[in-house]
Design a protein around this motif. Structure first.
Motif, PDB file in Angstrom:
ATOM      1  N   HIS A 354      10.831  -0.290   2.672  1.00  0.00           N
ATOM      2  CA  HIS A 354       9.716  -1.226   2.691  1.00  0.00           C
ATOM      3  C   HIS A 354       9.948  -2.233   3.802  1.00  0.00           C
ATOM      4  O   HIS A 354      11.052  -2.421   4.284  1.00  0.00           O
ATOM      5  CB  HIS A 354       9.544  -1.940   1.353  1.00  0.00           C
ATOM      6  N   HIS A 358       5.514  -8.083  -1.093  1.00  0.00           N
ATOM      7  CA  HIS A 358       5.915  -7.446  -2.342  1.00  0.00           C
ATOM      8  C   HIS A 358       5.068  -8.051  -3.451  1.00  0.00           C
ATOM      9  O   HIS A 358       4.918  -9.262  -3.539  1.00  0.00           O
ATOM     10  CB  HIS A 358       7.393  -7.713  -2.613  1.00  0.00           C
ATOM     11  N   MET A 370       4.131  -2.963  -5.557  1.00  0.00           N
ATOM     12  CA  MET A 370       3.497  -2.649  -4.285  1.00  0.00           C
ATOM     13  C   MET A 370       4.329  -3.201  -3.139  1.00  0.00           C
ATOM     14  O   MET A 370       4.922  -4.270  -3.258  1.00  0.00           O
ATOM     15  CB  MET A 370       2.095  -3.266  -4.220  1.00  0.00           C
ATOM     16  N   ARG A 371       4.341  -2.475  -2.039  1.00  0.00           N
ATOM     17  CA  ARG A 371       5.114  -2.911  -0.879  1.00  0.00           C
ATOM     18  C   ARG A 371       4.457  -2.395   0.392  1.00  0.00           C
ATOM     19  O   ARG A 371       3.746  -1.378   0.376  1.00  0.00           O
ATOM     20  CB  ARG A 371       6.546  -2.366  -0.953  1.00  0.00           C
ATOM     21  N   ASN A 372       4.663  -3.090   1.495  1.00  0.00           N
ATOM     22  CA  ASN A 372       4.250  -2.584   2.805  1.00  0.00           C
ATOM     23  C   ASN A 372       5.215  -1.517   3.267  1.00  0.00           C
ATOM     24  O   ASN A 372       6.369  -1.480   2.847  1.00  0.00           O
ATOM     25  CB  ASN A 372       4.262  -3.711   3.835  1.00  0.00           C
ATOM     26  N   ARG A 380      -0.272  -0.093   5.589  1.00  0.00           N
ATOM     27  CA  ARG A 380      -0.308   0.880   4.501  1.00  0.00           C
ATOM     28  C   ARG A 380       0.485   0.339   3.324  1.00  0.00           C
ATOM     29  O   ARG A 380       1.651   0.005   3.449  1.00  0.00           O
ATOM     30  CB  ARG A 380       0.293   2.217   4.970  1.00  0.00           C
ATOM     31  N   CYS A 381      -0.170   0.209   2.191  1.00  0.00           N
ATOM     32  CA  CYS A 381       0.481  -0.326   0.998  1.00  0.00           C
ATOM     33  C   CYS A 381       0.815   0.828   0.059  1.00  0.00           C
ATOM     34  O   CYS A 381      -0.060   1.598  -0.346  1.00  0.00           O
ATOM     35  CB  CYS A 381      -0.448  -1.316   0.306  1.00  0.00           C
ATOM     36  N   HIS A 399      -2.248   6.034  -0.646  1.00  0.00           N
ATOM     37  CA  HIS A 399      -1.822   4.726  -0.160  1.00  0.00           C
ATOM     38  C   HIS A 399      -3.034   3.814  -0.153  1.00  0.00           C
ATOM     39  O   HIS A 399      -4.170   4.244  -0.267  1.00  0.00           O
ATOM     40  CB  HIS A 399      -1.202   4.835   1.242  1.00  0.00           C
ATOM     41  N   ASN A 402      -4.141  -2.425   3.402  1.00  0.00           N
ATOM     42  CA  ASN A 402      -4.194  -3.859   3.126  1.00  0.00           C
ATOM     43  C   ASN A 402      -5.446  -4.521   3.666  1.00  0.00           C
ATOM     44  O   ASN A 402      -5.939  -5.476   3.093  1.00  0.00           O
ATOM     45  CB  ASN A 402      -2.963  -4.551   3.694  1.00  0.00           C
ATOM     46  N   PHE A 408      -1.505  -7.375  -2.385  1.00  0.00           N
ATOM     47  CA  PHE A 408      -0.487  -8.372  -2.649  1.00  0.00           C
ATOM     48  C   PHE A 408      -1.052  -9.591  -3.367  1.00  0.00           C
ATOM     49  O   PHE A 408      -0.375 -10.570  -3.589  1.00  0.00           O
ATOM     50  CB  PHE A 408       0.227  -8.770  -1.360  1.00  0.00           C
TER      51      PHE A 408
END
Length: 484
Positions: A354, A358, A370-372, A380-381, A399, A402, A408
């Motif tokens: 990642h 977060h 969830m993370r980038n 893309r998350c 995916h 964002n 987030f």
């Protein structure tokens, strides 16, 4: 479910009787149960044993009219288990919770409310007089009115009227704001709510001029918004006063801040208390945790977090508090904080690539993280799901971009997750196969980071269609029984 010793012959478990043990007969079974546990957890037994009557000295108590299945659930919950329940078990559990006055079981049943069982729990709670559970189930149904409208026709007329009398939760957002002079009329000081009928954002209230949402802690507890800490400017001078917004009264009040000045921390509300977890002060990350008791107005230190942490992702699932702790580079530990025991325990570890950002939200007994990423692909998350009942991780398919989802800032209501950014407000339907876009509405009219949450607002703030349905029941705002 191994919850107690029983004997269908009625002769007990073969262990000698002691003052600490009570034989409890339910139907054709006898259970050897710790007397102190029953006194702690059941108002029925507490009153019985302290009554001074002959029954309090009996070695055996016969519970007539209850089912073994329900009593097994009572014992499981009193011992700290959190059993999942079928529809038949739910009815038996509600009956036992009401008859034996088991508060822990009533709270566990409220934690189990979902779109599959909310109607059953609402009706059973009404029949057996569990008023807090009845309210919790009715509020859930009110929030999912569009999805459950047809199914809710199966409720008794009184329950349908009660559900309609309640105020649904509204999606509320506020941008990042640092204190300034009131004459500047800073637009970032505005709290807005989403009018879902018109699919647009409307003004709710303005932050007090001394309040800050920049690196602050925000949490909703009992339908009140609490803002703790925050900084004034780039110097990161901490705002010492804290602010509370009562949504139903449309009123701001102040209260004292934590003993330790902090910013960039996590604030979570739980059972009448706020918990300020970690954060920073003078550019140093902290592990200290403080608790604010709303009833007494006092802050006190509780057990430190496992290690220093700032801006930690946090979510509540089944009334349990879960916090993410990052380990560079690709490891995230999820800990649970247990207020009743004032302790932290490691629940699980996620190892995934990642980059920055977060978020963690809860739906039923699932935690969605969830993370980038990975790495340079920050638009893309990606999402992983952890089930706290089975202890299993699942990588969610697909995916989430964002620029069109702002995951987030996700918050959950019913079976939906609401996300927002300046371009778009997007509601996702949460399913086992992933999150599916459901509705698109206008974006939040402010740039930068956004805080989001749900509040129950007075009828005058509701959408006209909602007001019409509510007003038809003739219930006053002042009598609106909706502690979110």
């Amino acid at each position: 479910m191994e919850t107690g010793s029983s004997s269908n012959s009625g002769r007990g478990s073969g262990r000698p009787d002691t003052a600490a043990t009570l034989r409890v007969r339910v139907e054709d079974s006898v259970f050897m149960v710790d007397r102190a546990m029953l006194v702690r957890g059941c108002d029925y037994f507490r009153a019985l044993f302290r009554s001074g009557m002959r029954e309090c000295r009996q070695e055996e108590v016969h519970l007539r009219g209850l089912r073994v299945r329900g009593f097994l659930i009572v014992l499981a919950v009193l011992r700290g288990d959190r059993p999942t329940l079928s529809d038949d078990q739910i009815v038996d559990a509600v009956e036992c919770a009401a008859f034996l006055q088991v508060g822990a079981l009533a709270r566990h049943l409220a934690d189990l409310i979902n779109s599959d069982n909310c109607l059953l729990l609402c009706q059973a709670a009404a029949v057996y007089g569990l008023l807090e559970l009845y309210l919790s189930a009715a509020l859930f149904i009110r929030d999912m009115h569009e999805d459950l409208q047809e199914a809710a026709e199966s409720l008794l007329w009184e329950s349908r009227q009660y559900v309609q009398s309640l105020t649904p939760s509204s999606f509320v957002a506020v941008g990042t704001y640092s204190p300034s002079m009131e004459i500047l009329q800073d637009s970032f000081r505005t709290l807005c709510y989403l009018d879902e009928g018109e699919k647009d954002w409307k003004h709710l209230t303005d932050l007090p001029t001394e309040a800050s949402t920049s690196m602050a802690g925000l949490a909703v507890l009992s339908n009140k918004l609490y803002i703790v800490g925050g900084v004034r400017d780039v110097s990161k001078q901490v705002v010492e006063s804290c602010f509370c917004y009562d949504a139903m009264a449309n009123k701001w009040t102040t209260f004292n801040g934590p003993r330790q000045l902090r910013y960039n921390f996590t604030l979570v509300g739980h059972e009448g208390r706020l918990y300020a977890i970690g954060g920073e002060y003078e550019k140093t990350a902290m592990s200290s945790v403080e608790m604010y008791d709303v009833a007494t107005g006092n802050w006190s230190f509780v057990h430190h977090a496992p290690r220093p942490v700032a801006d930690a992702a946090c979510a509540k699932a089944m009334s349990r508090i879960f916090v993410c702790f990052w380990k560079p580079k690709e490891t995230t530990d999820i800990y649970e904080y247990v207020p009743g025991r004032d302790e932290w325990s490691l629940v699980t570890t996620l190892i995934r690539p990642h980059s920055y950002g977060h978020c963690m939200v809860a739906h039923r007994d699932n935690l969605y993280v969830m993370r980038n990423g990975p790495y340079a692909d920050f638009l893309r998350c990606l999402m992983d799901c952890y089930n706290i009942t089975t202890g299993q991780w699942t990588a969610m398919p697909g995916h989430y971009v964002n620029s069109k989802g702002a995951l987030f800032t996700a918050v959950v209501r019913g079976d939906s997750a609401f996300t927002v950014n300046r371009m778009l407000t997007l509601e996702y339907a949460i399913g086992t196969g992933g999150w599916k876009p459901r509705r698109e509405m206008k974006g939040f009219p402010r740039s930068g980071s956004v805080w989001t949450f749900f509040l129950r607002l007075p009828k005058t703030r509701a959408h006209p269609k909602q007001r019409e349905a509510l007003d038809s029941n003739g219930q006053d705002d002042a009598n609106d029984p909706n502690p979110a």
